[in-house]
Structures are given as C-alpha cells and as structure tokens.
Scaffold this motif. Structure first.
Motif, PDB file in Angstrom:
ATOM      1  N   PHE A  95       0.859  -1.332   0.021  1.00 30.42           N
ATOM      2  CA  PHE A  95      -0.045   0.138   0.087  1.00 30.42           C
ATOM      3  C   PHE A  95       0.983   1.399  -0.023  1.00 30.42           C
ATOM      4  N   ALA A  96       0.388   2.416  -0.413  1.00 25.90           N
ATOM      5  CA  ALA A  96       0.994   3.566  -0.789  1.00 25.90           C
ATOM      6  C   ALA A  96       0.167   4.603   0.354  1.00 25.90           C
ATOM      7  N   THR A  97       1.338   5.360   1.037  1.00 25.25           N
ATOM      8  CA  THR A  97       0.621   6.664   1.686  1.00 25.25           C
ATOM      9  C   THR A  97       1.174   7.881   1.307  1.00 25.25           C
ATOM     10  N   ALA A  98       0.442   8.975   1.397  1.00 23.06           N
ATOM     11  CA  ALA A  98       0.969  10.346   1.152  1.00 23.06           C
ATOM     12  C   ALA A  98       1.052  11.195   2.331  1.00 23.06           C
ATOM     13  N   SER A  99       2.039  11.661   2.830  1.00 22.79           N
ATOM     14  CA  SER A  99       2.432  12.756   3.649  1.00 22.79           C
ATOM     15  C   SER A  99       3.278  13.640   3.105  1.00 22.79           C
ATOM     16  N   ASN A 100       4.435  14.090   3.740  1.00 23.48           N
ATOM     17  CA  ASN A 100       5.334  14.897   3.192  1.00 23.48           C
ATOM     18  C   ASN A 100       6.122  14.216   2.028  1.00 23.48           C
ATOM     19  N   LEU A 101       6.074  12.643   2.201  1.00 27.54           N
ATOM     20  CA  LEU A 101       6.565  11.711   1.283  1.00 27.54           C
ATOM     21  C   LEU A 101       5.715  10.801   0.640  1.00 27.54           C
ATOM     22  N   VAL A 102       5.839  10.386  -0.443  1.00 27.84           N
ATOM     23  CA  VAL A 102       4.936   9.101  -1.153  1.00 27.84           C
ATOM     24  C   VAL A 102       6.051   8.023  -0.703  1.00 27.84           C
ATOM     25  N   GLN A 103       5.231   7.041   0.288  1.00 27.33           N
ATOM     26  CA  GLN A 103       5.812   5.906   0.626  1.00 27.33           C
ATOM     27  C   GLN A 103       5.007   4.783   0.319  1.00 27.33           C
ATOM     28  N   ILE A 104       5.911   3.595  -0.185  1.00 28.17           N
ATOM     29  CA  ILE A 104       5.445   2.192  -0.540  1.00 28.17           C
ATOM     30  C   ILE A 104       5.752   1.438   0.877  1.00 28.17           C
ATOM     31  N   SER A 127      11.334  17.963  -5.116  1.00 32.85           N
ATOM     32  CA  SER A 127      10.092  18.308  -4.421  1.00 32.85           C
ATOM     33  C   SER A 127       9.955  18.542  -3.088  1.00 32.85           C
ATOM     34  N   SER A 128       9.355  19.545  -2.609  1.00 32.19           N
ATOM     35  CA  SER A 128       9.100  20.022  -1.138  1.00 32.19           C
ATOM     36  C   SER A 128       7.645  20.369  -0.861  1.00 32.19           C
ATOM     37  N   GLU A 129       6.674  19.510  -1.340  1.00 33.07           N
ATOM     38  CA  GLU A 129       5.342  19.893  -1.158  1.00 33.07           C
ATOM     39  C   GLU A 129       4.954  18.762  -0.147  1.00 33.07           C
ATOM     40  N   THR A 130       3.574  18.882   0.345  1.00 36.75           N
ATOM     41  CA  THR A 130       2.948  18.038   0.942  1.00 36.75           C
ATOM     42  C   THR A 130       1.802  17.411   0.130  1.00 36.75           C
ATOM     43  N   ILE A 131       2.096  15.935   0.041  1.00 40.47           N
ATOM     44  CA  ILE A 131       1.244  15.194  -0.890  1.00 40.47           C
ATOM     45  C   ILE A 131      -0.037  15.145  -0.314  1.00 40.47           C
ATOM     46  N   THR A 132      -0.966  15.280  -0.855  1.00 41.11           N
ATOM     47  CA  THR A 132      -2.561  15.444  -0.513  1.00 41.11           C
ATOM     48  C   THR A 132      -3.256  14.203  -0.772  1.00 41.11           C
ATOM     49  N   ALA A 133      -2.918  13.344  -1.800  1.00 35.73           N
ATOM     50  CA  ALA A 133      -3.690  12.178  -2.335  1.00 35.73           C
ATOM     51  C   ALA A 133      -2.967  11.530  -3.255  1.00 35.73           C
ATOM     52  N   VAL A 134      -2.786  10.064  -3.216  1.00 33.43           N
ATOM     53  CA  VAL A 134      -2.224   9.203  -3.737  1.00 33.43           C
ATOM     54  C   VAL A 134      -3.195   8.004  -4.305  1.00 33.43           C
ATOM     55  N   ARG A 135      -2.932   7.359  -5.534  1.00 33.15           N
ATOM     56  CA  ARG A 135      -3.858   6.567  -5.925  1.00 33.15           C
ATOM     57  C   ARG A 135      -2.825   5.441  -7.017  1.00 33.15           C
ATOM     58  N   PHE A 136      -3.348   4.292  -6.918  1.00 27.64           N
ATOM     59  CA  PHE A 136      -2.795   3.309  -7.881  1.00 27.64           C
ATOM     60  C   PHE A 136      -3.463   3.212  -9.026  1.00 27.64           C
ATOM     61  N   ASN A 137      -2.945   2.991 -10.189  1.00 23.01           N
ATOM     62  CA  ASN A 137      -3.676   2.654 -11.456  1.00 23.01           C
ATOM     63  C   ASN A 137      -4.294   1.377 -11.224  1.00 23.01           C
ATOM     64  N   LEU A 138      -5.644   1.526 -11.804  1.00 27.14           N
ATOM     65  CA  LEU A 138      -6.477   0.214 -11.794  1.00 27.14           C
ATOM     66  C   LEU A 138      -6.151  -0.919 -12.624  1.00 27.14           C
ATOM     67  N   SER A 139      -5.502  -0.688 -13.779  1.00 30.43           N
ATOM     68  CA  SER A 139      -4.890  -1.666 -14.647  1.00 30.43           C
ATOM     69  C   SER A 139      -3.634  -1.809 -14.422  1.00 30.43           C
ATOM     70  N   GLU A 140      -2.499  -1.103 -14.630  1.00 30.26           N
ATOM     71  CA  GLU A 140      -1.132  -1.239 -14.581  1.00 30.26           C
ATOM     72  C   GLU A 140      -0.667  -0.539 -13.192  1.00 30.26           C
ATOM     73  N   SER A 141      -0.985  -1.992 -12.036  1.00 27.32           N
ATOM     74  CA  SER A 141      -0.855  -1.500 -10.774  1.00 27.32           C
ATOM     75  C   SER A 141       0.346  -1.010 -10.321  1.00 27.32           C
ATOM     76  N   SER A 142       1.451  -1.098 -11.276  1.00 25.40           N
ATOM     77  CA  SER A 142       2.735  -0.650 -10.692  1.00 25.40           C
ATOM     78  C   SER A 142       3.056   0.865 -10.665  1.00 25.40           C
ATOM     79  N   VAL A 143       2.023   1.679 -11.614  1.00 20.84           N
ATOM     80  CA  VAL A 143       1.886   2.949 -11.664  1.00 20.84           C
ATOM     81  C   VAL A 143       1.033   3.588 -10.655  1.00 20.84           C
ATOM     82  N   LEU A 144       1.591   4.729 -10.015  1.00 19.60           N
ATOM     83  CA  LEU A 144       1.214   5.690  -9.042  1.00 19.60           C
ATOM     84  C   LEU A 144       1.191   6.881  -9.536  1.00 19.60           C
TER      85      LEU A 144
END
Length: 444
Positions: free
Chosen positions: A168-177, A194-211
């Motif tokens: 699973f992937a999480t979004a905070s100051n970093l995108v982490q797996i 990058s220096s932003e705060t990540i507000t949302a993260v989603r896996f691709n529904l078909s190519e699940s290695s793409v985020l």
C-alpha cells in the motif's frame, strides 16, 4: 349473379410459432400520417417533463458520525459494503441495502481519519493525522484492536492499496510504499526537487505498478514502484484536491481542482487536459468514476453534488439539500446505480445515480415504456423546448447567485484580454486556448 369478395388467409394474421408476437401491418407512407411528427414531439416533451416530475434522487442518510465525514471507501468485491472515516477519529462500515452499521470503531485514530482503503480478505487500512496507519479486520470476528499498526514520521493525508500484492502507498510529506508484513516503509518515491505536502495518492487500476499523486505545490506526479522513483511531474495553474483513475481507460486520470473545475488528462500527453468540466462555483473537493467509466461524481465546497457524463463538460446533474454542508467525499456504488457522499454535517448520504430511476421490481411493460421514453428524448434532444426541460435544474439561491457573479467575472476578464490584444502590436499577443492555460510546466 357472381359476387366478388375480399378474402384473407387467416395464417397471415396469426403468429407463426407459439409465443411469437402477432403480425401487424402498417402503412408507413408519411403522406398517410400527416400528424405523426407532431404527436411524437408531444410525447417526447411529455417524457422530458415526466422525468423531471419523478426526479427524487435522495434515498437515505447513514448516521453515526459526530463530526465531518472526511473519506469514503468501497469494498471492491461487494455491492453493499462501504466504509466512512470522520474528523472525530471514528470509522464506520455500512451496509447499503439494510442501511445498518456492520462495524463501528469509535476511536480508531486520535484526530481526524484522513485516508481509507480496503485490502484483501475484507481488511481495512486507515490512516490519520496521528501518524499511524492501522490494519483492521472488518469481516468475521470484528475487534476494536487493529491487526497491525504502521507508525510514520509525518501526519498521513491519503492511502491506497495495491491491486494484487500486499502493498500500500501513503501520502504525507513523502510518498511511501509499505509492505503489510513489515513495520517500516520499503521505499520512498518523492520527486528529487519536490518540497510539497502530498495530499492524495492512487494506484492505477490496470497497470498497478503505476502510482499518481497530487501535492500542495500544485503538482501532479506519476511514479513507477518498479523503478522506485518519480517519472513525470506537471505543475498546474491551481492546486488539485482529489484524483481518480478511469476504470475503463487506464491512461485517463480525473483531477478535482481548486479553480472550481475538473480535468481529465491522458497521462501520455500531460501538457493539456483532454476535457474541462465547468459547473461548480467553489473548489471541487472530491471525485470518483462510475464503474462503467461513462460517468463520474464530484462534490464541492459549494455544498452541491454533480454527476457528469464523460466527455460532456457542461450541464451536469445537480444534487443538493438544505442541510447538507460542504461535500468532502463522494463515491459511486459498485453497480453504478447509487452515489454516496460525505459532508461536513457528519452525514453519509445515499443518492440515485439517475434521479428519475424507479427502485424495486419493474415489469416488462414498464421497462418497455421507460425505454420508449428514453428513445423519444434522445431523438428530440435538439428541439428547443425538449432540451430546455431536460437540462434545467433548480439551484440553491446562494449557488445560483455565485454562478452569475462568476460568469460576470469571467466575461470581464475575456473583454479585458481582447482589449489588451487590440491595443498591442499585431502578432505580439495571440489568444491562448483555455486548455493551454491549465498546465504551467512539465518536468521529466
């Protein structure tokens, strides 16, 4: 005396086989039916009026939260199970058919629940501003104690589960797996500059290695968990608040923006959006695709829910109630017949995806009549009166006035740009298409 009589063979007027329809004979010569078009137009107009008369979209409200509902999640293999997370730190799992609470976790997190997603085997992942990700069992033996806790360094804003692997992937100051079997993240995917705060993260529904992720510095970023790094990033004119991948077109992503609009992008061409959807009069806070990929729902800061047809960027369906506050989450049901929304007033509401749909058992005769009326409306949709009845929607007074003010401001800006071009040298300032203004720069 010989008398000539008309004779008809009885077999020509009877069904050829038992159960077949009775043969009918009609003269289709338009000269024999001079009023057929007028009658059909009247039927089309009546069908459009009946649709608006029977448009009652609101079904029920699922109560239980005592603060704003921040996130909603749908169990992938179920038609009836959804989960909701609130600012009070509680998580509820609802059954849509019985409208009852299956699971209640009143103190799942300290502070608001900022992300929810279902993992495999009826397990639920949640994250919050208390810097913890928790894994819950919501099927079978339900317990208030999480199966696992994954501590982080920063407050989490979003979470999403891999399609098939226990990741699973999480979004905070970093995108982490993260791996479900390990207590620490296995990789960081943040863009080098990058220096932003990540507000949302989603896996691709078909190519699940793409985020994909969106950030507070107006960025939209694509990652590949196989390479462990960010692949592409675009900086947009305004910040995005939510994103959703299309379930039928794997390269299409939907973004809900702070500039009152929604955008669909083809990730192969990120310089311009493929479509712009304009109707909200305040920031769009949430969005979700229908499982068919033909529609999507959005919820806005203007306290309205809009249902859009894919590729049609105007005149969406509008839902609102007097007590509903700002809509922070919205999803489609798994059968695409219902829309579920969560708002700041602490309610989870259930709506029909089509406001005039009839619930319950429909006979064959009713189904034929419904299909006939739909075909009439489709055939006569270019008629001015039919079109006016079909697209007219009632809006709250505040939303209507805000829309008029927004239209005035956009028109004033258009006139200003025209006058600026008129009083400069020819060729120095060319008009820029609206779609070209959305993305400021692209980084690879």
């Amino acid at each position: 005396m010989k008398v000539s009589v008309l004779q008809h063979a009885p077999e020509t007027h009877l069904p050829t086989r038992p159960g077949d329809p009775t043969p009918t004979f009609r003269n289709l010569d338009p000269l024999m039916h001079p009023f057929s078009r007028a009658r059909e137009r009247t039927r089309a107009l009546n069908a459009a009026k009946m649709e608006r008369m029977f448009a009652k979209p609101f079904i029920d409200s699922l109560e239980g939260h005592i603060d704003a509902v921040e996130v909603l999640a749908r169990l992938p293999d179920s038609l009836t199970t959804i989960a909701s997370g609130s600012w009070d730190g509680g998580i509820l799992v609802h059954n849509l058919s019985t409208r009852e609470q299956i699971v209640k976790l009143p103190q799942a997190h300290k502070g608001k629940v900022s992300g929810l997603c279902f993992a495999t085997n009826e397990r639920l992942l949640s994250c919050g501003v208390d810097r913890n990700v928790k894994l819950w069992n919501v099927g079978g033996d339900v317990s208030d104690i999480p199966l696992n806790v994954f501590p982080g360094k920063y407050a989490f804003n979003s979470i999403d589960h891999h399609g098939s692997d226990p990741l699973f992937a999480t979004a905070s100051n970093l995108v982490q797996i993260w791996d479900e079997t390990k207590s620490a993240p296995i990789s960081d995917l943040t863009f080098p500059t990058s220096s932003e705060t990540i507000t949302a993260v989603r896996f691709n529904l078909s190519e699940s290695s793409v985020l994909a992720s969106i950030g507070s510095d107006r960025t939209f970023t694509l990652y590949d968990i196989r390479t462990g790094k960010a692949e592409r990033r675009v900086i947009m004119q305004m910040q995005s608040n939510a994103l959703a991948w299309s379930p039928t077109f794997p390269t299409t992503v939907l973004l809900a923006s702070e500039d009152h609009n929604l955008y669909t992008f083809d990730v192969r061409h990120l310089t311009t959006p493929s479509h712009i959807y304009k109707a909200h009069v305040a920031a769009v806070m949430s969005c979700d695709w229908s499982p068919t990929g033909l529609e999507f729902v959005s919820g806005g800061w203007d306290r309205t829910v809009r249902i859009w047809k894919e590729g049609q960027g105007h005149t969406p369906e509008v839902y609102h109630t007097k007590r509903m506050q700002r809509v922070s989450s919205s999803i489609f049901s798994a059968d695409a017949r219902f829309v579920i929304t969560g708002s700041d007033d602490g309610n989870v509401r259930i709506w029909k995806a089509k406001a005039h749909d009839k619930l319950g058992v429909i006979t064959a005769r009713e189904r034929a009549a419904i299909e006939y009326r739909e075909s009439l409306k489709q055939r006569w949709k270019m008629d001015a009166e039919v079109n006016k009845v079909t697209r007219t929607r009632h809006l709250p007074k505040a939303v209507y006035k805000a829309g008029k003010l927004k239209h005035t401001m956009l028109e004033a800006q258009r006139v200003k740009d025209e006058r600026r071009r008129k009083h400069t040298r020819a060729g120095e300032t060319n008009p820029k298409p609206e779609r070209k203004k959305v993305v400021i720069a692209e980084q690879t």
